[in-house]
Motif scaffolding. Structure first.
Motif, PDB file in Angstrom:
ATOM      1  N   ARG A 345       1.732   4.017  -7.517  1.00 32.16           N
ATOM      2  CA  ARG A 345       2.317   3.028  -6.602  1.00 32.16           C
ATOM      3  C   ARG A 345       2.202   1.621  -7.177  1.00 32.16           C
ATOM      4  O   ARG A 345       3.121   0.812  -7.034  1.00 32.16           O
ATOM      5  CB  ARG A 345       1.623   3.109  -5.244  1.00 32.16           C
ATOM      6  CG  ARG A 345       2.375   2.388  -4.145  1.00 32.16           C
ATOM      7  CD  ARG A 345       1.753   2.628  -2.802  1.00 32.16           C
ATOM      8  NE  ARG A 345       2.507   1.948  -1.747  1.00 32.16           N
ATOM      9  CZ  ARG A 345       1.983   1.577  -0.598  1.00 32.16           C
ATOM     10  NH1 ARG A 345       0.707   1.853  -0.325  1.00 32.16           N
ATOM     11  NH2 ARG A 345       2.724   0.968   0.310  1.00 32.16           N
ATOM     12  N   SER A 348       5.037   1.177  -9.736  1.00 36.68           N
ATOM     13  CA  SER A 348       6.374   0.982  -9.158  1.00 36.68           C
ATOM     14  C   SER A 348       6.487  -0.390  -8.513  1.00 36.68           C
ATOM     15  O   SER A 348       7.530  -1.053  -8.622  1.00 36.68           O
ATOM     16  CB  SER A 348       6.685   2.086  -8.150  1.00 36.68           C
ATOM     17  OG  SER A 348       5.795   2.045  -7.049  1.00 36.68           O
ATOM     18  N   THR A 351       6.917  -3.045 -11.280  1.00 39.74           N
ATOM     19  CA  THR A 351       8.287  -3.088 -11.803  1.00 39.74           C
ATOM     20  C   THR A 351       9.204  -3.844 -10.847  1.00 39.74           C
ATOM     21  O   THR A 351      10.003  -4.694 -11.271  1.00 39.74           O
ATOM     22  CB  THR A 351       8.811  -1.663 -12.020  1.00 39.74           C
ATOM     23  OG1 THR A 351       7.991  -0.999 -12.981  1.00 39.74           O
ATOM     24  CG2 THR A 351      10.245  -1.690 -12.515  1.00 39.74           C
TER      25      THR A 351
END
Length: 380
Positions: A345, A348, A351
């Motif tokens: 998590r 992500s 990003t």
């Protein structure tokens, strides 16, 4: 455009201590189009417990130092600083006086009024309407800012929420406010393992990073209480604290029971190295504007966990680029632990944070927004 035709901007800031206001003053001093703008930056001096941005980050930045313009107010020092600013205005004959930070904002706008400067702009990088001076002091600050609003052409505010708080306090009207978020440069890529070795951090443990002044409003006490909760779920986690301040000795004492799980790094000149070493960045404050730490972290692909103060939630999108929580140690600790134990998590969110930061918080956008504002105000 000839030198005589260029727009002259006199930029005034109380002190260039490490933080968002100093970074933006530096970027705008260097970044405005030299074919159209000429800029002079006037600064006060930093305090002994503060890190000097000029020494650490931008030693070649040209500045004019005005004694007495720094943080600590006092009648004689303030008067000398005001008279020096009036002389600067009369010498430089600017088209725009643009002030940053509270004390420089007061003295600079008065000097601009005395010098009949047509455009007077003040940036609220946050505000000191609460959490700094107590009830009486805060009331006095609000009164002064309301009066100064009458001689201010426009306010630059770092975020929508901060702007709303100022309008609610009677400081300018919404039409007078222009929201221009901070902008930062994309960092040079740094290998995480190399960054951690450079900083003396373990290479195989999750690292939570705090960057900021160790002072009351930043609530490092709350952060340390929250991190105790993190260690209960993730005993190998490490909290790295990069900063100094008047609470430095207290922070060392508060952190001592957690031993090597809390590392005190002091101020660091290499910002890219700090963020490269981190898995998460945290803000634990009671009051903020739009924290540049969160923006720098996002630009480096590091998700943030922040208390819901000021315009922090306009940087960290809850559940997408990080987590935004209530200003208490329990909520902060739970949010940190939630991401410390979930590497996927974090990745992500990092990003998503980097993509959003590049779109919204770049240096070129910051400079362009200010150039557009100056031209509009001058009718150019």
């Amino acid at each position: 455009m000839s030198a005589l035709d260029r727009i002259r901007v006199l930029r005034v800031i109380a002190r260039m201590n490490v933080g968002g206001p100093a970074w933006q003053a530096s970027v705008l001093t260097r970044g405005l189009d030299p074919e159209r703008y000429e800029t002079r930056l006037v600064v006060g001096t930093t305090e002994e417990d503060e890190a000097d941005f000029l020494e650490l980050r931008d030693p070649d930045l040209p500045v004019t130092v005005v004694p007495g313009l720094g943080r600590s107010p006092g009648p004689l020092g303030d008067l000398r600083a005001l008279l020096a600013l009036v002389r600067e205005v009369r010498d430089y004959r600017p088209d725009v006086v643009h002030t940053h930070t509270a004390k420089a904002g007061a003295l600079g706008r008065v000097a601009a009024l005395v010098g009949r400067v047509p455009i007077r702009v003040h940036t609220f990088h946050g505000h000191v309407l609460h959490g700094y001076f107590g009830a009486v002091g805060s009331a006095l600050v609000r009164l002064v800012e309301r009066v100064l609003a009458f001689v201010t052409t426009a306010f630059v505010v770092v975020g929508e929420r901060v702007s709303g708080e100022l309008v609610e306090a009677g400081i300018g009207r919404m039409d007078d406010h222009v929201v221009i978020p901070p902008g930062v440069a994309e960092p040079e890529p740094v290998d995480q393992m190399e960054a951690r070795r450079h900083l003396g951090l373990p290479v195989d443990r999750p690292v939570v990073l705090f960057v900021g002044r160790l002072t009351v409003i930043k609530r490092v006490d709350r952060l340390l209480e929250a991190f105790e909760r993190v260690l209960a779920r993730a005993p190998r986690a490490v909290l790295a604290i990069a900063g100094e301040g008047d609470l430095a000795d207290d922070v060392r004492r508060w952190a001592a029971p957690m031993g090597e799980s809390v590392r005190l790094l002091g101020w660091q000149a290499e910002i890219a190295t700090l963020y490269a070493a981190a898995d998460l960045v945290v803000i634990s404050s009671d009051n903020e504007g739009m924290p540049v730490t969160l923006i720098e972290a996002a630009m480096a692909g590091v998700p943030g966990v922040t208390t819901d103060v000021g315009s922090a939630s306009e940087v960290v999108v809850h559940g997408v680029t990080g987590l935004v929580v209530a200003a208490d140690s329990e909520a902060l600790g739970e949010a940190l632990a939630e991401l410390v134990v979930d590497e996927g998590r974090r990745a992500s969110m990092g990003t998503a944070a980097a993509e959003r930061a590049r779109e919204r918080f770049g240096v070129r956008r910051l400079v362009r927004d200010h150039e557009d504002l100056y031209r509009r105000l001058l009718g150019a």
